[in-house]
Write an enzyme that holds these catalytic residues in place. Structure first.
Site, PDB file in Angstrom:
ATOM      1  N   LYS A 128       0.874  -1.185   0.000  1.00  0.00           N
ATOM      2  CA  LYS A 128       0.000   0.000   0.000  1.00  0.00           C
ATOM      3  C   LYS A 128       0.904   1.226   0.000  1.00  0.00           C
ATOM      4  CE  LYS A 128      -4.313   1.294   0.087  1.00  0.00           C
ATOM      5  NZ  LYS A 128      -5.498   0.672  -0.530  1.00  0.00           N
ATOM      6  N   ASP A 168      -6.735   4.475  -4.877  1.00  0.00           N
ATOM      7  CA  ASP A 168      -7.476   4.372  -3.606  1.00  0.00           C
ATOM      8  C   ASP A 168      -8.086   5.765  -3.418  1.00  0.00           C
ATOM      9  OD1 ASP A 168      -7.806   2.499  -1.092  1.00  0.00           O
ATOM     10  OD2 ASP A 168      -7.339   4.452  -0.243  1.00  0.00           O
TER      11      ASP A 168
HETATM   12  P1  NDP Z   1     -12.761   8.155  -3.286  1.00  0.00           P
HETATM   13  O1  NDP Z   1     -11.687   9.136  -3.048  1.00  0.00           O
HETATM   14  O2  NDP Z   1     -13.242   7.950  -4.673  1.00  0.00           O
HETATM   15  O3  NDP Z   1     -14.044   8.496  -2.395  1.00  0.00           O
HETATM   16  C1  NDP Z   1     -13.983   8.562  -1.007  1.00  0.00           C
HETATM   17  C2  NDP Z   1     -15.342   8.992  -0.493  1.00  0.00           C
HETATM   18  O4  NDP Z   1     -15.339   8.873   0.923  1.00  0.00           O
HETATM   19  C3  NDP Z   1     -15.680  10.431  -0.812  1.00  0.00           C
HETATM   20  O5  NDP Z   1     -17.057  10.571  -0.962  1.00  0.00           O
HETATM   21  C4  NDP Z   1     -15.185  11.155   0.432  1.00  0.00           C
HETATM   22  O6  NDP Z   1     -15.806  12.407   0.669  1.00  0.00           O
HETATM   23  C5  NDP Z   1     -15.550  10.165   1.496  1.00  0.00           C
HETATM   24  N1  NDP Z   1     -14.697  10.366   2.683  1.00  0.00           N
HETATM   25  C6  NDP Z   1     -13.347  10.323   2.740  1.00  0.00           C
HETATM   26  N2  NDP Z   1     -12.913  10.565   3.988  1.00  0.00           N
HETATM   27  C7  NDP Z   1     -14.004  10.753   4.713  1.00  0.00           C
HETATM   28  C8  NDP Z   1     -14.234  11.051   6.073  1.00  0.00           C
HETATM   29  N3  NDP Z   1     -13.219  11.206   6.935  1.00  0.00           N
HETATM   30  N4  NDP Z   1     -15.515  11.162   6.487  1.00  0.00           N
HETATM   31  C9  NDP Z   1     -16.552  10.988   5.608  1.00  0.00           C
HETATM   32  N5  NDP Z   1     -16.384  10.738   4.311  1.00  0.00           N
HETATM   33  C10 NDP Z   1     -15.149  10.613   3.873  1.00  0.00           C
HETATM   34  O7  NDP Z   1     -12.243   6.786  -2.643  1.00  0.00           O
HETATM   35  P2  NDP Z   1     -12.715   5.305  -2.933  1.00  0.00           P
HETATM   36  O8  NDP Z   1     -14.160   5.284  -3.193  1.00  0.00           O
HETATM   37  O9  NDP Z   1     -11.774   4.738  -3.917  1.00  0.00           O
HETATM   38  O10 NDP Z   1     -12.383   4.602  -1.536  1.00  0.00           O
HETATM   39  C11 NDP Z   1     -13.334   4.546  -0.467  1.00  0.00           C
HETATM   40  C12 NDP Z   1     -12.933   3.451   0.499  1.00  0.00           C
HETATM   41  O11 NDP Z   1     -12.895   2.192  -0.201  1.00  0.00           O
HETATM   42  C13 NDP Z   1     -11.544   3.598   1.139  1.00  0.00           C
HETATM   43  O12 NDP Z   1     -11.570   3.050   2.434  1.00  0.00           O
HETATM   44  C14 NDP Z   1     -10.663   2.731   0.254  1.00  0.00           C
HETATM   45  O13 NDP Z   1      -9.499   2.294   0.926  1.00  0.00           O
HETATM   46  C15 NDP Z   1     -11.615   1.575  -0.020  1.00  0.00           C
HETATM   47  N6  NDP Z   1     -11.312   0.772  -1.184  1.00  0.00           N
HETATM   48  C16 NDP Z   1     -11.214   1.335  -2.423  1.00  0.00           C
HETATM   49  C17 NDP Z   1     -10.949   0.545  -3.531  1.00  0.00           C
HETATM   50  C18 NDP Z   1     -10.949   1.077  -4.904  1.00  0.00           C
HETATM   51  O14 NDP Z   1     -10.884   0.271  -5.851  1.00  0.00           O
HETATM   52  N7  NDP Z   1     -11.049   2.387  -5.109  1.00  0.00           N
HETATM   53  C19 NDP Z   1     -10.679  -0.903  -3.377  1.00  0.00           C
HETATM   54  C20 NDP Z   1     -10.893  -1.406  -2.035  1.00  0.00           C
HETATM   55  C21 NDP Z   1     -11.158  -0.579  -0.996  1.00  0.00           C
HETATM   56  P3  NDP Z   1     -15.005  13.781   0.391  1.00  0.00           P
HETATM   57  O15 NDP Z   1     -15.029  13.943  -1.102  1.00  0.00           O
HETATM   58  O16 NDP Z   1     -15.764  14.796   1.132  1.00  0.00           O
HETATM   59  O17 NDP Z   1     -13.613  13.582   0.939  1.00  0.00           O
END
Ligand code: NDP
Length: 452
Positions: A128, A168
């Protein structure tokens, strides 16, 4: 509560060594609580000191990233990569760009990634990386210059047979494109050293959708086997509105569910008609806006700012809760509220979104709990399929990748169930079986490869 002396000693040493790294300790504790059941049956693991060996990352890199902003100011960020375990394949895991990124976050994610990758049944080790760089509010050119500078250091540590990063939080197709371009430029070589690439240069169909789709396939498999039920007609709450959340929404809709609420870090929106996928895509993917803007499209929707009172998105009644935002976003209070409102299952799109006490409360109250390392493994699984396609220099159709993804998610669920039955674990608790199943394969490979 851990009773096995060996497991307890390993945990205590880990806590001392990693004092202050709270997320990393949390992930370790959760894993060791599950692995105790396995260690009790495997004397050889104790003789091989396999837990301590597994928990120590093979390599950890921290580096300086300097870049020029649009006003020609020199900016400095930290870059990270943990190459956690390569016993079953090249290191593999995403890059996160978010101001909250630090050593604890990167190492907890790396540790979880090892078990997740093992669960996919594909030959991928765990890694990671990321940076405390915040892409929010930066121009495209600033993001490009940052990515190039980040890769100026990272390139020497990665490669298609060494370590293959992906996206991510904060790292999507655009960032992967800039990172790949710089990697190719420095190495003078076109190889699949990153996944999540654009379709024109080696990306896989369905990669963008894979984590969200995979989450729904896993959820459906669990509902079918454990409850003789499905997504059809279910009321669903999804936190976040990023890559994972959007494609979970898309697939949940396709499978006949109604998603009532979604969020971002500022607040959440509730739409009793069901959240409209096209509106969310326009706000988040096209305009890079805030979830609050949903009200501009649907007047009767309700927006709640996160800071208003103590309520969270999990106070809304639902059948299924899909946390898809970030770590520790679902606490014990939230779990109590979900149970009170009759939730059937919590399936994690995000990594470690549920605190340990919340997880325990959910399983004690017979809620099906699908941990992220299993339920969100669809993303890395399709990354693995992207690596396969790059190796054979072919591209598979959307249907083929999607069918493989469905099979992988079903297999992950079945393998966890079989492990749970073998170890006498309650079937609604999919965490313990996931940890044991993922770990056993890595541990056996490590032992077979000798003490190195
Ligand atoms: P993105 O950056 O596309 O989206 C993240 C989302 O989560 C946004 O809506 C963001 O809102 C919100 N968010 C982030 N931090 C916070 C917080 N502290 N409180 C509330 N909302 C929050 O990321 P992903 O969708 O790619 O990833 C989301 C999760 O999924 C993570 O935990 C990641 O590790 C996991 N994941 C992702 C994978 C992937 O293929 N992308 C694979 C496996 C797991 P805002 O815009 O306001 O920050």
């Amino acid at each position: 509560m851990i009773k096995n002396t060996y497991v307890l000693n390993v945990l205590n040493d880990f806590k001392i060594k990693n004092k202050g790294k709270d997320e990393y300790i949390q992930a370790c504790e959760e894993i060791l609580e599950s692995l105790e059941l396995l260690i009790n049956k495997r004397e050889d693991y104790i003789k091989e000191n396999i837990l301590e060996r597994f928990l120590e990352p093979e390599r950890y890199i921290e580096f300086r990233v300097c870049w020029l902003d649009d006003n020609n100011n020199v900016r400095v960020n930290k870059g990270y990569r943990v190459q956690y375990n390569s016993a079953i394949g090249p290191y593999k895991g995403g890059l996160r760009f978010h101001p909250s990124v630090n050593e604890s976050i990167i190492k907890f994610l790396g540790l979880e990634q090892c078990l997740k990758n093992s669960l996919t049944t594909l030959p991928m080790g765990g890694g990671k990386g990321g940076s405390d760089f915040d892409p929010k509010g930066k121009s495209d050119k600033e993001i490009m210059r940052f990515c190039q500078s980040f890769m100026n250091e990272l390139y020497r540590h990665i490669g298609p047979n060494i370590d293959v990063p992906a996206g991510d939080i904060g790292v999507g197709a655009k960032e992967v494109g800039y990172l790949f371009g710089q990697y190719k430029k420095i190495n003078n070589e076109f190889t699949g050293a990153l996944t999540g690439k654009g379709l024109a240069f080696g990306g896989s169909l369905i990669r963008k959708e894979a984590t969200g789709y995979g989450l729904c396939y896993f959820t459906n498999a669990a509902l079918k086997t454990l409850k003789n039920d499905s997504f059809e007609g279910k009321k669903v709450i999804i936190s976040g509105s990023g890559n994972v959340a959007i494609y979970a929404l898309e697939k949940a809709n396709e499978l006949g569910a109604k998603v009532l609420a979604m969020s971002d870090s500022n607040g959440w929106v509730y739409d009793e008609d069901g959240i409209d996928l096209n509106i969310i895509k326009e706000i988040k993917e096209v305009n890079k806006g805030r979830i609050k803007e949903y009200l501009n499209y649907k007047e009767n929707a309700i927006y709640t700012e996160s800071k208003e009172g103590n309520a969270t998105i999990w106070s809304l009644p639902c059948d299924l809760a899909l946390p898809c935002a970030t770590q520790n976003e679902l606490t014990l209070e939230d779990a109590k509220m979900l149970v009170k409102n009759g939730v059937i299952g919590v399936f994690e799109g995000a990594n470690m979104p549920t605190t340990i006490d919340a997880y325990k409360y959910l399983v004690d109250n017979n809620v099906i709990y699908g941990p992220g390392k299993a339920a969100n493994a669809g993303g890395v699984a399709v990354s693995g399929l992207e690596m396969s396609q790059n190796s054979i220099r072919l591209s598979w159709s959307k249907e083929e990748v999607d069918a493989r993804l469905q099979n992988i998610m079903n297999d992950i669920f079945i393998n966890i169930c079989n492990t749970s039955i073998k170890y006498g674990i309650k079937l609604n608790d999919l965490l313990k079986g996931a940890n044991i199943r993922g770990f056993e394969k890595i541990a056996d490979a490590m032992i077979a490869q000798g003490t190195i």
